[in-house]
Scaffold this motif. Structure first.
Motif, short mmCIF file in Angstrom:
data_model
loop_
_atom_site.label_atom_id
_atom_site.label_comp_id
_atom_site.label_asym_id
_atom_site.label_seq_id
_atom_site.Cartn_x
_atom_site.Cartn_y
_atom_site.Cartn_z
N UNK A 113 0.84 -1.19 0.00
CA UNK A 113 0.00 0.00 0.00
C UNK A 113 0.88 1.24 0.00
N UNK A 114 0.50 2.23 -0.81
CA UNK A 114 1.24 3.48 -0.90
C UNK A 114 0.50 4.56 -0.10
N UNK A 115 1.26 5.20 0.77
CA UNK A 115 0.71 6.25 1.62
C UNK A 115 1.38 7.58 1.29
N UNK A 116 0.64 8.67 1.46
CA UNK A 116 1.24 10.00 1.48
C UNK A 116 1.62 10.31 2.93
N UNK A 117 2.81 10.81 3.10
CA UNK A 117 3.27 11.05 4.47
C UNK A 117 4.22 12.23 4.57
N UNK A 118 4.78 12.37 5.76
CA UNK A 118 5.72 13.44 6.05
C UNK A 118 7.00 12.85 6.62
N UNK A 119 8.11 13.53 6.31
CA UNK A 119 9.40 13.13 6.83
C UNK A 119 10.20 14.35 7.24
N UNK A 120 11.41 14.15 7.67
CA UNK A 120 12.24 15.30 8.09
C UNK A 120 12.45 16.32 6.99
N UNK A 121 12.43 15.91 5.75
CA UNK A 121 12.69 16.82 4.63
C UNK A 121 11.45 17.20 3.86
N UNK A 122 10.26 16.92 4.40
CA UNK A 122 9.04 17.32 3.74
C UNK A 122 8.18 16.14 3.31
N UNK A 123 7.25 16.38 2.38
CA UNK A 123 6.32 15.32 1.95
C UNK A 123 7.08 14.15 1.31
N UNK A 124 6.56 12.95 1.56
CA UNK A 124 7.13 11.73 0.98
C UNK A 124 5.99 10.78 0.63
N UNK A 125 6.32 9.80 -0.18
CA UNK A 125 5.42 8.67 -0.44
C UNK A 125 6.04 7.45 0.22
#
Length: 427
Positions: free
Chosen positions: A22-34
């Motif tokens: 499953x692919x999620x939209x998320x957040x990380x230390x450097x901004x938006x990620x998949x």
């Protein structure tokens, strides 16, 4: 519903689901990620996780504008996830479902982008092994290219290799999507870079035609076509583009272009494709299923006559005059052949029904019928009857003559002369 992926990432919205996870939209230390969260059965296999970690360096090193970059690999408890760049757009499958087929210029521009990305991956020793429209993303925020096409990026590098490990699969099992599998994979050979070229050429064919060249029907039939059949031509495209597709769909891997060559050749064709509308191609049907055999139903005599078909011999089923066949014929009996070379056929006679052409009276004699002699000759039976009647008539006439002489004669030894033309014998 948000969930933590390791200690650095948070997934908060599902973008899609696939065969691997499953692919999620998320957040990380450097901004938006998949975040692609792989299936639990994959994450629980320690050997598989170790193999994937070994691929981490190669995946992180794939840096190209037409490749969805991998930022991190997370192994945390039951979670095994790929953290990737977030692309604002859609996948190529979604666009195909909406438009069915693309203009040749747009299709070639998209495939050229993917070929450029594959060239970088192949140079790094990475084979994708699952190139298909679902794994090609269109960046809606990127600059527009030829025919207004959005930049195309290839994603999911390493996932097919991750799933296809000796422990998890049998030697007879094939990993991949049947419509895009190269013949050498079907035959059990190890996948090399050429399998990605074959799959990408299949995608290009699908973008132009609206269907894949060997797809349709049972997966086993699809795999067989990859090995045994040749691609059906697409009318309406320049011959240079068609020859390029044929070369990349060659059965022999060595005959295909390399990814770098394919990208260059495709971009050279873009000027001649400008303004060309999408092709008008009819999708071929699936393999017809054989119909069970059924005994033929005899036609009524009236229907047979209407079609101009008549039985070849009495009692035979009407033959179809449009077919060259002997299956509905039977060998005629000798008496059926005695009616001459051109005798016509008669309808079957029911039990107890008198023959046409003669009827038997109560006294046992015969009365001539209304049908008359058959054209083309007189049968042996009719000739025999005529001879018998003639002999009987002569014998009767002779008997009557002798009786009359005995009745009126006066002892003379010779009967009186008679004119047979005016005599009326009395029965």
């Amino acid at each position: 519903m948000a969930r933590n992926i390791g200690s650095r990432y948070t997934a908060h919205q599902i973008l899609g689901r696939g065969s691997a996870g499953t692919v999620w939209a998320g957040e990380g230390p450097d901004g938006p990620v998949a975040v692609k969260l792989l299936r639990e059965d994959l994450a629980s296999d320690q050997e598989l996780v170790g193999r994937f970690v070994q691929e981490r360096t190669a995946l992180l090193g794939l840096d190209h504008p037409h490749i969805v970059g991998v930022r991190d690999l997370v192994v945390d408890g039951n979670d095994l996830a790929l953290v990737m760049d977030l692309i604002r757009g859609t996948d190529l499958r979604t666009r195909l479902d909406r438009e069915r087929r693309l203009a040749p210029e747009a299709a070639v521009a998209i495939v050229a982008d993917v070929a450029d990305g594959l060239a970088v991956a192949h140079k790094a020793g990475v084979v994708h092994r699952d190139v298909k429209p679902e794994n090609i993303l269109l960046d809606m925020e990127g600059p527009l290219g030829p025919a207004g096409s959005h930049p195309a990026l290839l994603t999911d590098f390493g996932v097919a290799k991750l799933i296809d490990t000796p422990r998890r699969t049998k030697s007879s099992r094939i990993i991949g999507t049947p419509d895009y599998l190269a013949p050498e994979i079907v035959e059990g050979l190890p996948p090399r870079a050429a399998v990605d070229i074959y799959a990408l050429a299949t995608v290009l064919y699908e973008l132009l035609a609206g269907f894949t060249p060997f797809g349709g029907g049972h997966p086993g039939a699809v795999l067989r076509r990859h090995v045994t059949e040749t691609v059906v031509p697409l009318p309406g495209i320049p011959d240079e583009l068609w020859q390029l597709i044929v070369q990349c769909l060659a059965k022999a891997p060595a005959s295909r272009l390399r990814a770098s060559e394919l990208g260059v050749r495709l971009r050279e064709l873009l000027p001649m494709l400008a303004g060309m509308p999408p092709l008008d191609v009819d999708e071929p049907g699936t393999e017809p299923q054989p119909e069970p055999y059924r005994e033929p139903t005899p036609e009524p005599a009236a229907e047979a006559r209407r079609r101009g078909a008549v039985p070849l011999v009495p009692g035979a089923a009407p033959a179809d005059s449009n077919r060259d066949t002997h299956t509905s014929m039977r060998v005629p009996a000798p008496d059926e052949l005695a009616g001459g070379a051109h005798g016509t056929a008669r309808a079957p006679r029911a039990p107890g029904q008198p023959r046409p052409g003669s009827a038997r009276n109560k006294a046992g004699g015969r009365t001539s019928g209304a049908s008359g002699p058959r054209p083309g000759g007189v049968s042996r039976a009719v000739r025999k009857r005529r001879i018998t009647l003639g002999v009987a008539g002569l014998a009767l006439a002779a008997a009557l003559g002798v009786g009359g002489w005995l009745a009126v004669g006066d002892g003379e030894s010779t009967p009186p002369a008679r004119d047979s033309r005016h005599s009326t014998p009395t029965p």
